[in-house]
Design a protein around this motif. Structure first.
Motif, PDB file in Angstrom:
ATOM      1  N   TYR A 164       1.293  -1.249  -0.200  1.00 47.47           N
ATOM      2  CA  TYR A 164       0.364  -0.392   0.145  1.00 47.47           C
ATOM      3  C   TYR A 164       0.957   1.048   0.258  1.00 47.47           C
ATOM      4  N   VAL A 165       0.384   2.310  -0.642  1.00 49.69           N
ATOM      5  CA  VAL A 165       0.990   3.478  -0.408  1.00 49.69           C
ATOM      6  C   VAL A 165       0.161   4.684  -0.357  1.00 49.69           C
ATOM      7  N   ILE A 166       0.591   5.459   0.889  1.00 51.56           N
ATOM      8  CA  ILE A 166      -0.935   6.431   1.582  1.00 51.56           C
ATOM      9  C   ILE A 166      -0.118   7.703   1.150  1.00 51.56           C
ATOM     10  N   LEU A 167      -1.797   7.829   0.474  1.00 49.78           N
ATOM     11  CA  LEU A 167      -1.192   9.973   0.688  1.00 49.78           C
ATOM     12  C   LEU A 167      -2.726  10.790   1.287  1.00 49.78           C
ATOM     13  N   SER A 168      -2.915  10.721   2.619  1.00 48.19           N
ATOM     14  CA  SER A 168      -3.206  10.990   2.815  1.00 48.19           C
ATOM     15  C   SER A 168      -3.784  12.975   3.342  1.00 48.19           C
ATOM     16  N   GLN A 169      -4.571  13.514   2.994  1.00 44.62           N
ATOM     17  CA  GLN A 169      -5.397  14.723   2.776  1.00 44.62           C
ATOM     18  C   GLN A 169      -3.384  15.837   2.029  1.00 44.62           C
ATOM     19  N   GLY A 224       3.484   0.828  -6.039  1.00 47.24           N
ATOM     20  CA  GLY A 224       2.334  -0.324  -4.793  1.00 47.24           C
ATOM     21  C   GLY A 224       1.477  -0.735  -5.345  1.00 47.24           C
ATOM     22  N   LYS A 225       1.069  -1.899  -5.270  1.00 46.79           N
ATOM     23  CA  LYS A 225      -0.209  -3.038  -5.512  1.00 46.79           C
ATOM     24  C   LYS A 225      -1.419  -2.226  -5.577  1.00 46.79           C
ATOM     25  N   ARG A 226      -1.516  -1.722  -4.212  1.00 44.18           N
ATOM     26  CA  ARG A 226      -2.719  -0.466  -3.860  1.00 44.18           C
ATOM     27  C   ARG A 226      -2.239   0.934  -3.895  1.00 44.18           C
ATOM     28  N   PHE A 227      -2.827   1.946  -3.352  1.00 38.56           N
ATOM     29  CA  PHE A 227      -2.778   3.046  -3.014  1.00 38.56           C
ATOM     30  C   PHE A 227      -4.094   3.979  -2.431  1.00 38.56           C
ATOM     31  N   VAL A 228      -3.692   4.418  -1.556  1.00 40.33           N
ATOM     32  CA  VAL A 228      -4.750   4.505  -0.620  1.00 40.33           C
ATOM     33  C   VAL A 228      -4.784   6.769  -0.445  1.00 40.33           C
ATOM     34  N   VAL A 229      -6.058   7.401  -1.269  1.00 40.63           N
ATOM     35  CA  VAL A 229      -6.082   8.255  -1.378  1.00 40.63           C
ATOM     36  C   VAL A 229      -6.874   9.230  -0.171  1.00 40.63           C
TER      37      VAL A 229
END
Length: 218
Positions: A87-92, A111-116
Motif C-alpha cells: 500500500y502507498v498512502i497519500l493522506s490529505q 504500490g499494489k494498491r494506494f490510498v488517497v
C-alpha cells in the motif's frame, strides 16, 4: 465497522488504517509526525516507511523510531522499484500536489494498491459559503485564506471518481467521512456523500488489462 470513539490518532487516519491488511508493507507520503505509521506498526505490525518534506516533522518521526525520509515526495517516489509496497498512502496531500496525475501514476507503479484522501470541496458548507457569501470558503477542513493556503487544487468526491475512470484505475473501496480537521471523532457518511462528507477516502489500483481472446484461424 469503524468505531467512532475517540482514539489517539485522527478519525480519518483510523479509517485509512482499517483498510490496511496486517503485516503489509506501507509507504506513507506526507506522513507528518508519523501518527499513522506508528499506529499501523503498533496495531497491525506493518513494515512502514514514510516521506516527509518538513524537516522538523521528519526528525520527530525518526525520534519515534520510525523509518522516514526527509524530502520531496514527488521526487523520492521515482527511486523505488516497481511493486515495492502493498500500500502507498497519500493522506490529505493530493490537493497540494502540482501534478497529481503524474504522482498517482508513480504510486500505481510502486504500490499494489494506494490510498488517497482529500477534503471534499462539494460539501454542503462549502457550497453555501460560495452561494451566500461569494467568497473563497473557509472551514475547519479548509482553514486557510485564499492567499495563504497550501492547497492549490480543489477536489470533490465525484471529481475523483471521474479521474479514476479516465486514467484506468479501479476503485477498490470508497469511504466518505464527516470529521473536522485534526479531529479524533467522526462518522462514516453513507447517504448523499458528495454533499454531506467533509473528506473522501479511496483505495484504488491500476486496472488490469484484459487478455485478448479470439477464435483460432488454424
Amino acid at each position: 465497522m469503524v468505531s467512532t470513539a475517540p482514539e489517539p490518532i485522527r478519525f480519518d487516519l483510523r479509517v485509512i488504517g482499517s483498510l490496511i491488511e496486517p503485516g503489509s508493507t506501507v509507504l506513507d507520503l506526507g506522513c507528518g509526525t508519523g501518527d499513522l505509521l506508528g499506529w499501523l506498526a503498533e496495531t497491525k505490525q506493518v513494515v512502514g516507511t514514510g516521506i516527509e518534506q518538513d524537516k522538523e516533522k521528519a526528525a520527530h518521526c525518526i525520534s519515534r523510531g520510525l523509518s522516514v525520509l526527509q524530502g520531496d515526495l514527488n521526487e523520492e517516489v521515482e527511486d523505488y522499484p516497481d511493486q515495492s509496497f502493498d500500500y502507498v498512502i497519500l493522506s490529505q496531500t493530493l490537493q497540494q500536489v502540482m501534478e497529481p496525475a503524474r504522482l498517482l501514476h508513480s504510486l500505481s507503479r510502486i504500490g499494489k494498491r494506494f490510498v488517497v484522501s482529500f477534503p471534499n470541496f462539494s460539501h454542503l458548507g462549502v457550497r453555501l459559503q460560495l452561494l451566500l457569501k461569494g467568497c473563497a470558503p473557509m472551514s475547519r477542513e479548509l482553514p486557510y485564506n485564499w492567499y495563504d493556503t497550501p492547497n492549490i487544487r480543489v477536489v470533490t468526491i465525484k471529481d475523483f471518481r471521474r479521474f479514476a475512470m479516465k486514467f484506468g484505475y479501479r476503485i477498490v473501496t470508497e469511504i466518505a467521512v464527516k470529521t473536522d480537521y485534526q479531529s479524533k471523532q467522526g462518522t462514516v457518511v453513507n447517504w448523499f456523500p458528495t454533499m454531506r462528507a467533509t473528506y473522501g477516502i479511496f483505495v484504488i489500483e491500476k486496472r488490469r488489462k484484459q487478455p485478448i481472446t479470439g477464435q483460432s484461424h488454424e
